[in-house]
Write an enzyme that holds these catalytic residues in place. Structure first.
Site, PDB file in Angstrom:
ATOM      1  N   ILE A 209      -7.390   0.399   3.017  1.00 53.37           N
ATOM      2  CA  ILE A 209      -7.730  -1.005   3.231  1.00 53.37           C
ATOM      3  C   ILE A 209      -6.516  -1.738   3.787  1.00 53.37           C
ATOM      4  CG2 ILE A 209      -7.127  -1.626   0.862  1.00 53.37           C
ATOM      5  CD1 ILE A 209      -9.483  -3.622   0.880  1.00 53.37           C
ATOM      6  N   CYS A 210      -6.776  -2.857   4.447  1.00 52.08           N
ATOM      7  CA  CYS A 210      -5.762  -3.738   5.018  1.00 52.08           C
ATOM      8  C   CYS A 210      -5.060  -3.040   6.179  1.00 52.08           C
ATOM      9  CB  CYS A 210      -4.798  -4.209   3.932  1.00 52.08           C
ATOM     10  SG  CYS A 210      -3.918  -5.723   4.377  1.00 52.08           S
ATOM     11  N   GLY A 211      -3.757  -2.888   6.149  1.00 47.30           N
ATOM     12  CA  GLY A 211      -3.037  -2.224   7.230  1.00 47.30           C
ATOM     13  C   GLY A 211      -2.991  -0.714   7.090  1.00 47.30           C
TER      14      GLY A 211
ATOM     15  N   TYR B 132      -6.759  -4.318   9.298  1.00 43.25           N
ATOM     16  CA  TYR B 132      -6.357  -5.717   9.219  1.00 43.25           C
ATOM     17  C   TYR B 132      -6.312  -6.325  10.625  1.00 43.25           C
ATOM     18  CZ  TYR B 132      -3.846  -9.869   7.768  1.00 43.25           C
ATOM     19  OH  TYR B 132      -3.488 -11.172   7.529  1.00 43.25           O
TER      20      TYR B 132
ATOM     21  N   SER C 107     -11.372  -0.516   5.374  1.00 44.92           N
ATOM     22  CA  SER C 107     -11.730  -1.906   5.160  1.00 44.92           C
ATOM     23  C   SER C 107     -10.602  -2.794   5.674  1.00 44.92           C
ATOM     24  CB  SER C 107     -12.003  -2.152   3.672  1.00 44.92           C
ATOM     25  OG  SER C 107     -12.596  -3.403   3.459  1.00 44.92           O
TER      26      SER C 107
END
Length: 86
Positions: free
Chosen positions: A5-7, A26, A52
Site C-alpha cells: 500500500i501507499c508507495g 500513491y 492500494s
C-alpha cells in the site's frame, strides 16, 4: 500472495513483479510501477498481488486481503462490525 500500500507497490515494480499486471500506487508515483497496467482504483487485486493507494484506502485494502485469505462473507462481517461503508 504479496500486498503493498501507499508507495510500497513501487518496490514490486522495481523487482519486476508487476510485469503485465494491473496495479495502483500513491498518487504521483505511477512511473515507479515498471511493467504494470496502472489504474487509479483504491485497491487492485491481480493474481496473487494486491496493491492500494494510501492511508485513505487502508480499510478497503485490508478487506481485499481478508476476502482473499478467507472469504467475502468474513470480510463483509468484519466491515459491518466496524460500521464501515465504502
Amino acid at each position: 500472495m504479496i500486498c503493498a500500500i501507499c508507495g510500497a507497490p513501487s518496490i514490486f515494480g522495481h523487482r519486476g513483479y508487476l510485469q503485465d499486471k494491473t496495479a495502483v500506487v500513491y498518487p504521483g508515483m505511477e512511473d515507479e510501477l515498471k511493467g504494470a497496467n496502472v489504474v487509479f482504483d483504491s485497491v487492485v487485486k491481480d493474481g496473487n498481488i494486491i496493491t492500494s493507494r494510501g492511508m485513505g484506502t487502508a480499510i478497503d485494502f485490508a478487506g481485499e486481503i481478508i476476502a482473499t485469505l478467507l472469504d467475502e462473507e468474513t470480510k463483509d462481517a468484519l466491515l459491518k462490525g466496524i460500521v464501515y461503508t465504502s
